[in-house]
Design a protein around this motif. Structure first.
Motif, PDB file in Angstrom:
ATOM      1  N   ARG A 190      66.036 -88.952 -83.834  1.00 57.27           N
ATOM      2  CA  ARG A 190      66.736 -88.030 -83.166  1.00 57.27           C
ATOM      3  C   ARG A 190      66.043 -87.883 -81.727  1.00 57.27           C
ATOM      4  O   ARG A 190      64.789 -88.251 -81.907  1.00 57.27           O
ATOM      5  CB  ARG A 190      66.666 -86.776 -83.803  1.00 57.27           C
ATOM      6  N   PRO A 191      66.665 -87.174 -80.686  1.00 52.29           N
ATOM      7  CA  PRO A 191      65.941 -86.913 -79.528  1.00 52.29           C
ATOM      8  C   PRO A 191      65.011 -86.074 -79.780  1.00 52.29           C
ATOM      9  O   PRO A 191      64.752 -85.167 -80.319  1.00 52.29           O
ATOM     10  CB  PRO A 191      67.022 -86.632 -78.491  1.00 52.29           C
ATOM     11  N   ASP A 192      63.737 -86.272 -78.827  1.00 50.39           N
ATOM     12  CA  ASP A 192      62.943 -85.048 -78.579  1.00 50.39           C
ATOM     13  C   ASP A 192      63.560 -84.180 -78.095  1.00 50.39           C
ATOM     14  O   ASP A 192      63.930 -84.225 -76.629  1.00 50.39           O
ATOM     15  CB  ASP A 192      61.732 -85.446 -77.704  1.00 50.39           C
ATOM     16  N   PRO A 193      63.823 -82.840 -78.516  1.00 48.61           N
ATOM     17  CA  PRO A 193      64.713 -82.024 -77.721  1.00 48.61           C
ATOM     18  C   PRO A 193      64.195 -81.534 -76.274  1.00 48.61           C
ATOM     19  O   PRO A 193      65.163 -81.076 -75.418  1.00 48.61           O
ATOM     20  CB  PRO A 193      64.858 -80.679 -78.566  1.00 48.61           C
ATOM     21  N   VAL A 194      63.050 -81.237 -75.991  1.00 54.92           N
ATOM     22  CA  VAL A 194      62.424 -80.887 -74.644  1.00 54.92           C
ATOM     23  C   VAL A 194      62.045 -82.297 -73.993  1.00 54.92           C
ATOM     24  O   VAL A 194      61.214 -82.124 -73.014  1.00 54.92           O
ATOM     25  CB  VAL A 194      61.303 -79.820 -75.100  1.00 54.92           C
ATOM     26  N   GLY A 195      62.608 -83.403 -74.148  1.00 54.05           N
ATOM     27  CA  GLY A 195      62.411 -84.542 -73.383  1.00 54.05           C
ATOM     28  C   GLY A 195      61.411 -85.198 -73.869  1.00 54.05           C
ATOM     29  O   GLY A 195      60.520 -84.738 -74.370  1.00 54.05           O
ATOM     30  N   GLY A 196      61.218 -86.518 -73.333  1.00 57.06           N
ATOM     31  CA  GLY A 196      60.270 -87.323 -73.954  1.00 57.06           C
ATOM     32  C   GLY A 196      59.346 -87.814 -72.893  1.00 57.06           C
ATOM     33  O   GLY A 196      58.649 -88.893 -72.852  1.00 57.06           O
ATOM     34  N   GLU A 197      59.256 -87.220 -71.817  1.00 56.01           N
ATOM     35  CA  GLU A 197      58.263 -87.369 -70.654  1.00 56.01           C
ATOM     36  C   GLU A 197      56.899 -86.612 -70.810  1.00 56.01           C
ATOM     37  O   GLU A 197      55.654 -87.189 -70.404  1.00 56.01           O
ATOM     38  CB  GLU A 197      58.908 -87.404 -69.436  1.00 56.01           C
ATOM     39  N   LEU A 198      57.078 -85.332 -70.684  1.00 54.14           N
ATOM     40  CA  LEU A 198      56.095 -84.319 -70.385  1.00 54.14           C
ATOM     41  C   LEU A 198      55.173 -84.143 -71.634  1.00 54.14           C
ATOM     42  O   LEU A 198      55.584 -84.036 -72.875  1.00 54.14           O
ATOM     43  CB  LEU A 198      56.515 -83.066 -70.203  1.00 54.14           C
ATOM     44  N   VAL A 199      53.781 -84.517 -71.526  1.00 56.04           N
ATOM     45  CA  VAL A 199      52.886 -84.398 -72.488  1.00 56.04           C
ATOM     46  C   VAL A 199      51.945 -83.401 -71.967  1.00 56.04           C
ATOM     47  O   VAL A 199      51.083 -83.524 -70.928  1.00 56.04           O
ATOM     48  CB  VAL A 199      51.991 -85.596 -72.631  1.00 56.04           C
ATOM     49  N   GLN A 200      51.763 -82.094 -72.834  1.00 56.82           N
ATOM     50  CA  GLN A 200      50.965 -81.176 -72.206  1.00 56.82           C
ATOM     51  C   GLN A 200      49.955 -80.376 -73.480  1.00 56.82           C
ATOM     52  O   GLN A 200      50.472 -80.470 -74.590  1.00 56.82           O
ATOM     53  CB  GLN A 200      51.816 -80.055 -71.691  1.00 56.82           C
ATOM     54  N   GLY A 201      48.945 -79.811 -73.056  1.00 58.81           N
ATOM     55  CA  GLY A 201      48.236 -78.952 -73.755  1.00 58.81           C
ATOM     56  C   GLY A 201      47.062 -79.502 -74.513  1.00 58.81           C
ATOM     57  O   GLY A 201      46.895 -80.930 -74.373  1.00 58.81           O
ATOM     58  N   PRO A 216      46.987 -86.217 -84.741  1.00 56.62           N
ATOM     59  CA  PRO A 216      45.830 -86.118 -83.440  1.00 56.62           C
ATOM     60  C   PRO A 216      46.857 -86.011 -82.035  1.00 56.62           C
ATOM     61  O   PRO A 216      46.460 -87.143 -81.423  1.00 56.62           O
ATOM     62  CB  PRO A 216      45.106 -87.161 -83.577  1.00 56.62           C
ATOM     63  N   VAL A 217      47.712 -85.185 -81.919  1.00 61.47           N
ATOM     64  CA  VAL A 217      48.516 -85.325 -80.597  1.00 61.47           C
ATOM     65  C   VAL A 217      48.338 -83.950 -80.098  1.00 61.47           C
ATOM     66  O   VAL A 217      48.006 -82.931 -80.572  1.00 61.47           O
ATOM     67  CB  VAL A 217      49.997 -85.342 -81.051  1.00 61.47           C
ATOM     68  N   PRO A 218      48.745 -83.773 -78.519  1.00 66.74           N
ATOM     69  CA  PRO A 218      48.657 -82.548 -78.167  1.00 66.74           C
ATOM     70  C   PRO A 218      49.841 -81.538 -78.760  1.00 66.74           C
ATOM     71  O   PRO A 218      50.779 -82.009 -79.258  1.00 66.74           O
ATOM     72  CB  PRO A 218      48.855 -82.671 -76.614  1.00 66.74           C
ATOM     73  N   LEU A 219      49.692 -80.295 -77.858  1.00 68.23           N
ATOM     74  CA  LEU A 219      50.675 -79.351 -78.393  1.00 68.23           C
ATOM     75  C   LEU A 219      52.006 -79.848 -77.942  1.00 68.23           C
ATOM     76  O   LEU A 219      53.089 -79.675 -78.659  1.00 68.23           O
ATOM     77  CB  LEU A 219      50.525 -78.004 -77.566  1.00 68.23           C
ATOM     78  N   ARG A 220      52.202 -80.277 -76.897  1.00 63.79           N
ATOM     79  CA  ARG A 220      53.447 -80.955 -76.407  1.00 63.79           C
ATOM     80  C   ARG A 220      53.300 -82.220 -76.322  1.00 63.79           C
ATOM     81  O   ARG A 220      52.701 -82.921 -75.582  1.00 63.79           O
ATOM     82  CB  ARG A 220      54.051 -80.562 -75.316  1.00 63.79           C
ATOM     83  N   HIS A 221      53.965 -83.100 -77.494  1.00 62.33           N
ATOM     84  CA  HIS A 221      53.636 -84.709 -77.476  1.00 62.33           C
ATOM     85  C   HIS A 221      54.274 -85.609 -76.629  1.00 62.33           C
ATOM     86  O   HIS A 221      54.339 -86.551 -76.349  1.00 62.33           O
ATOM     87  CB  HIS A 221      53.491 -84.833 -78.868  1.00 62.33           C
ATOM     88  N   GLY A 222      55.672 -85.173 -76.394  1.00 63.47           N
ATOM     89  CA  GLY A 222      56.687 -85.864 -75.839  1.00 63.47           C
ATOM     90  C   GLY A 222      57.137 -87.247 -76.610  1.00 63.47           C
ATOM     91  O   GLY A 222      57.427 -88.230 -76.026  1.00 63.47           O
TER      92      GLY A 222
END
Length: 429
Positions: A190-201, A216-222
């Motif tokens: 299924r899609p990443d609901p908040v888009g698959g480009e931004l990686v943050q935190g 071992p991923v950031p808070l927002r993994h994309g």
């Protein structure tokens, strides 16, 4: 948009989308005519528009890859989010096309996604008579004997795009047992609901591994659910035989409201995409004595407490890219976290104005620093903060009085390293 170099780990038989869509519509018509349809999320088949460009993994499986399940006994890990574009549940779809479905497994919040209990028991699906084995009870992985009666395990749940979410942990634990008993696993993506480009935190520290953060991923993994499953299968040494059935037509820049797939609340306090957009930042406030608005229609879009002086905190934070911040009040009704029930409390309300420039994880640190300075005698961390944040570094830095910019700058190197790891498991472009 689909990476050919990952074809051996993903099943995708290209066909004309027009033909696939016609086949799917014919199947839905048959389901409606037979009266065997369960429609989730309050949907209406007449009112839902169909976007032929994006098909979730369940539709790709049924229209392009159903041969993978022929003559095989199937178990399904899913919940209320396992639906097609018409809102039809996976169980109804699979039974209607003749798949030998023998067991259902449900994650946190249960098969229907309505429970806020810490120990959910097993049950039976009233529509099919199939057993529903809870994977959020006394144990959170299936017993090996539950999978020994199966030939293949399907997994279909909607992730939220942030590390602190338990559905991927449920999938990884099920994959581990499947590997132990030698069963194939198919992840319906299924899609990443908040888009698959931004990686943050910040990334998760290995010392803070937990059920709300196994990877071992950031808070927002994309990443999509399928991509996370591939990453976890390798980095956690699970070694399951995993095949991802991809989302047809999804591209990394696309947000959920651009897919044509109906929004089904992934969990009781995730009402809409607005809440999901703030979630990678506001989620860590669950580990403080502020409420995130559970028990209100705008959960995870607000921070509130009886002692909060929103205007002073807003001044301390200052203007922030991509959002507006306002002073309001909310009344949590029977909140699952037990914070400030039935009290009308002052709140900070966040509203997205430009989601591409918005970094909710950086905003979270700015707000934490402001709370420390404005409310030194009232604001407090609770025991779950480090687990949600993925380490003790944010808490220790805030307590030490370090500026927010310095805390955020420490994430840059680890995020670059994660980007290299992440690239190996991306399915879509």
């Amino acid at each position: 948009m689909f990476r050919a170099d990952l074809a051996e780990r993903c099943c995708y038989t290209p066909r004309k989308r027009e033909a696939a869509t016609k086949n799917h519509l014919a199947r839905v018509t048959l389901l409606v005519a037979s009266g065997s349809l369960t429609c989730l999320a309050g949907c209406s088949h007449e009112s839902l528009a169909i976007d032929p460009e994006v098909r979730p993994g369940i539709e790709v499986l049924v229209t392009d890859s159903l041969h993978l399940l022929e003559g095989r006994r199937v178990g399904l890990v899913t919940n209320q989010t396992g639906v097609d574009r018409e809102g039809i549940g996976d169980v109804d779809i699979l039974v209607a096309v003749g798949v030998e479905l023998v067991a259902i497994f449900s994650p946190e919040h249960g098969f229907r996604g309505e429970l806020n209990e810490e120990d959910i028991g097993h049950s039976t699906d009233s529509a099919t008579g199939l057993p529903i084995y809870s994977l959020y009870g006394t144990r959170r992985d299936p017993k090996p004997e539950m999978l020994e009666t199966l030939d293949v395990l399907l997994i279909d749940m909607q992730d939220i795009g942030a590390r602190p979410y338990t559905y991927i942990s449920t999938a990884l634990l099920a994959m581990r047992v499947a590997a132990e008993v030698g069963r194939d696993v198919f992840v319906l993506d299924r899609p990443d609901p908040v888009g698959g480009e931004l990686v943050q935190g910040p990334l998760r520290d290995p010392a803070f591994d937990s059920f709300v953060g196994m990877l071992p991923v950031p808070l927002r993994h994309g990443m999509t659910f399928g991509e996370l499953a591939l990453l976890g299968n390798e980095v956690l040494g699970i070694r399951a035989r995993v095949t991802v059935i991809p989302v047809d037509g999804w591209r990394r820049p696309m947000w959920y409201d651009e897919t044509g797939i109906p929004w089904v609340k992934p969990s009781p306090n995730m009402p809409d995409l607005e809440s999901a957009t703030h979630y990678p930042g506001t989620v860590i406030f669950e580990g403080t004595n502020l409420s995130v608005g559970r028990g209100t229609p705008i959960a995870l879009q607000v921070l509130c407490a009886p002692w909060l002086r929103p205007l002073e905190v807003m001044v301390e934070v200052g203007p922030f890219p991509g959002i507006t911040v306002s002073d309001t009040s909310v009344t949590p009704r029977s909140p699952a976290d037990g914070k400030y029930p039935d009290l009308t409390v002052p709140a900070l309300k966040f509203a997205v104005t430009d989601r591409e420039s918005y970094d909710p994880t950086r905003l979270a640190v700015l707000v934490l620093a402001a709370l420390r300075d404005v409310h030194p005698d009232s604001f407090a961390f609770t025991g779950s903060f480090d687990r949600l944040a993925g380490s003790d570094q944010i808490r220790l830095a805030i307590e030490a009085g370090r500026p927010a910019a310095e805390i955020v700058a420490a994430w840059e190197g680890p995020l670059e390293e994660f980007g290299e790891l992440r690239e190996r498991f991306l399915i879509y472009r």
